[in-house]
Design a protein around this motif. Structure first.
Motif, mmCIF file in Angstrom:
data_model
loop_
_atom_site.group_PDB
_atom_site.id
_atom_site.type_symbol
_atom_site.label_atom_id
_atom_site.label_comp_id
_atom_site.label_asym_id
_atom_site.label_seq_id
_atom_site.Cartn_x
_atom_site.Cartn_y
_atom_site.Cartn_z
ATOM 1 N N ILE A 1 0.830 -1.211 0.000
ATOM 2 C CA ILE A 1 0.000 0.000 0.000
ATOM 3 C C ILE A 1 0.859 1.252 0.000
ATOM 4 N N GLY A 2 1.776 1.351 0.976
ATOM 5 C CA GLY A 2 2.637 2.519 1.029
ATOM 6 C C GLY A 2 3.081 2.862 2.426
ATOM 7 N N ILE A 3 3.487 4.103 2.582
ATOM 8 C CA ILE A 3 4.039 4.592 3.841
ATOM 9 C C ILE A 3 3.311 5.865 4.252
ATOM 10 N N GLN A 4 3.038 5.975 5.554
ATOM 11 C CA GLN A 4 2.509 7.216 6.109
ATOM 12 C C GLN A 4 3.520 7.762 7.112
ATOM 13 N N VAL A 5 3.939 9.001 6.905
ATOM 14 C CA VAL A 5 4.851 9.682 7.820
ATOM 15 C C VAL A 5 4.013 10.703 8.584
ATOM 16 N N LYS A 6 4.103 10.654 9.919
ATOM 17 C CA LYS A 6 3.254 11.511 10.749
ATOM 18 C C LYS A 6 4.107 12.251 11.774
ATOM 19 N N THR A 7 3.835 13.541 11.926
ATOM 20 C CA THR A 7 4.528 14.385 12.902
ATOM 21 C C THR A 7 3.482 14.982 13.832
ATOM 22 N N ALA B 1 15.822 8.169 4.631
ATOM 23 C CA ALA B 1 15.074 8.932 3.643
ATOM 24 C C ALA B 1 14.352 7.997 2.682
ATOM 25 N N ILE B 2 13.238 8.487 2.165
ATOM 26 C CA ILE B 2 12.448 7.759 1.180
ATOM 27 C C ILE B 2 12.608 8.497 -0.148
ATOM 28 N N LEU B 3 13.072 7.782 -1.157
ATOM 29 C CA LEU B 3 13.218 8.356 -2.493
ATOM 30 C C LEU B 3 11.914 8.120 -3.245
ATOM 31 N N VAL B 4 11.294 9.196 -3.687
ATOM 32 C CA VAL B 4 9.994 9.136 -4.353
ATOM 33 C C VAL B 4 10.175 9.461 -5.827
ATOM 34 N N LYS B 5 9.559 8.639 -6.684
ATOM 35 C CA LYS B 5 9.647 8.858 -8.134
ATOM 36 C C LYS B 5 9.071 10.224 -8.497
ATOM 37 N N ASP B 6 9.698 10.874 -9.476
ATOM 38 C CA ASP B 6 9.257 12.165 -10.011
ATOM 39 C C ASP B 6 9.292 13.294 -8.982
ATOM 40 N N GLN B 7 10.111 13.158 -7.940
ATOM 41 C CA GLN B 7 10.295 14.243 -6.976
ATOM 42 C C GLN B 7 11.783 14.488 -6.804
ATOM 43 N N GLU B 8 12.157 15.752 -6.800
ATOM 44 C CA GLU B 8 13.568 16.091 -6.643
ATOM 45 C C GLU B 8 14.045 15.883 -5.218
ATOM 46 N N LYS B 9 13.180 16.169 -4.252
ATOM 47 C CA LYS B 9 13.558 16.062 -2.845
ATOM 48 C C LYS B 9 13.156 14.703 -2.288
ATOM 49 N N GLN C 1 10.607 4.738 -4.766
ATOM 50 C CA GLN C 1 11.711 4.227 -5.559
ATOM 51 C C GLN C 1 12.680 3.426 -4.695
ATOM 52 N N ASN C 2 12.986 3.972 -3.503
ATOM 53 C CA ASN C 2 13.922 3.294 -2.621
ATOM 54 C C ASN C 2 13.840 3.906 -1.232
ATOM 55 N N VAL C 3 14.390 3.193 -0.260
ATOM 56 C CA VAL C 3 14.523 3.677 1.110
ATOM 57 C C VAL C 3 15.999 3.555 1.448
ATOM 58 N N VAL C 4 16.592 4.645 1.947
ATOM 59 C CA VAL C 4 18.034 4.645 2.203
ATOM 60 C C VAL C 4 18.342 5.244 3.569
ATOM 61 N N ILE C 5 19.509 4.886 4.085
ATOM 62 C CA ILE C 5 20.074 5.581 5.234
ATOM 63 C C ILE C 5 21.232 6.392 4.685
ATOM 64 N N ASN C 6 21.241 7.667 4.997
ATOM 65 C CA ASN C 6 22.243 8.582 4.470
ATOM 66 C C ASN C 6 22.861 9.352 5.631
ATOM 67 N N GLU C 7 23.878 10.119 5.354
ATOM 68 C CA GLU C 7 24.505 10.959 6.366
ATOM 69 C C GLU C 7 24.504 12.400 5.890
ATOM 70 N N GLY C 8 24.211 13.287 6.811
ATOM 71 C CA GLY C 8 24.251 14.705 6.512
ATOM 72 C C GLY C 8 25.234 15.386 7.448
ATOM 73 N N THR D 1 11.229 -1.617 7.187
ATOM 74 C CA THR D 1 10.613 -0.956 6.031
ATOM 75 C C THR D 1 10.961 -1.691 4.749
ATOM 76 N N ARG D 2 12.233 -2.016 4.577
ATOM 77 C CA ARG D 2 12.657 -2.732 3.364
ATOM 78 C C ARG D 2 12.000 -4.106 3.291
ATOM 79 N N ARG D 3 11.887 -4.777 4.427
ATOM 80 C CA ARG D 3 11.288 -6.111 4.456
ATOM 81 C C ARG D 3 9.819 -6.074 3.975
ATOM 82 N N LEU D 4 9.093 -5.030 4.346
ATOM 83 C CA LEU D 4 7.685 -4.936 3.937
ATOM 84 C C LEU D 4 7.509 -4.407 2.515
#
Length: 175
Positions: A91-97, A133-141, A115-122, A164-167
């Motif tokens: 189905i997808g992911i819901q992010v809630k704050t 972070a969640i990489l979403v198709k057709d979105q720059e951010k 598109q993908n789910v990654v762990i990154n460093e800033g 997340t990756r497992r599901l």
């Protein structure tokens, strides 16, 4: 499960991380709750000093001091209290704050757009901070998970990432 927000800082406050599998096993929810109180003693002391200073400076007109108090509380209510990630298989992911004021913001991302789910460093000032972070198709951010509370890599981000990756990508064997 509880963890120190920044293991190196020795902070007296710690965030609380919870992970739960929802009935049926097709959904997982990961939550990070800030254990920091709404107002600390330091906040109260600063606020009182500001009121006293303004009271003296404005020649005993208290309406300015009350405006400062209201502004201070308004700023505190905009702080984040809790962030959660709900992953639903196929189905997808819901992010809630959730904010201290009780206001919530939710964003849903359809599984087909993920598109993908990654762990990154800033890099922030002189610190390297890991984030998920969640990489979403057709979105720059990319969409950063737990963006405001920024929990540590271990155990929070790794547990959330693997679940997340497992599901979302059950055919991938590479975690």
């Amino acid at each position: 499960m509880s963890f120190s927000r920044d293991e190196r800082s020795g902070s007296a406050f710690s965030d609380i991380f919870s992970s739960k599998v929802l009935p049926g096993g097709n959904a997982h929810e990961y939550t990070v709750v800030s254990n920091r109180p709404f107002m600390t003693m330091k906040d109260i002391m600063i606020l009182l000093l500001m009121i006293v200073g303004l009271f003296i400076w404005m020649n005993k007109t208290t309406h300015w001091a009350w405006m400062i108090v209201v502004g201070w509380i308004w700023i505190k209510l905009k702080n984040v209290k809790q962030e959660s990630l709900l992953i639903m298989r196929d189905i997808g992911i819901q992010v809630k704050t959730t904010y201290w004021s009780g206001r919530t913001e939710s964003k849903f991302i359809n599984r087909l757009k993920i598109q993908n789910v990654v762990i990154n460093e800033g890099i922030h000032l002189w610190q390297v901070k890991p984030y998920m972070a969640i990489l979403v198709k057709d979105q720059e951010k990319m969409l950063i998970v737990f963006e405001n509370l920024l929990p540590p890599l271990h155990p929070v981000l790794l547990t959330t990432y693997r679940g997340t990756r497992r599901l979302l990508f059950p055919s991938d064997d590479n975690d």
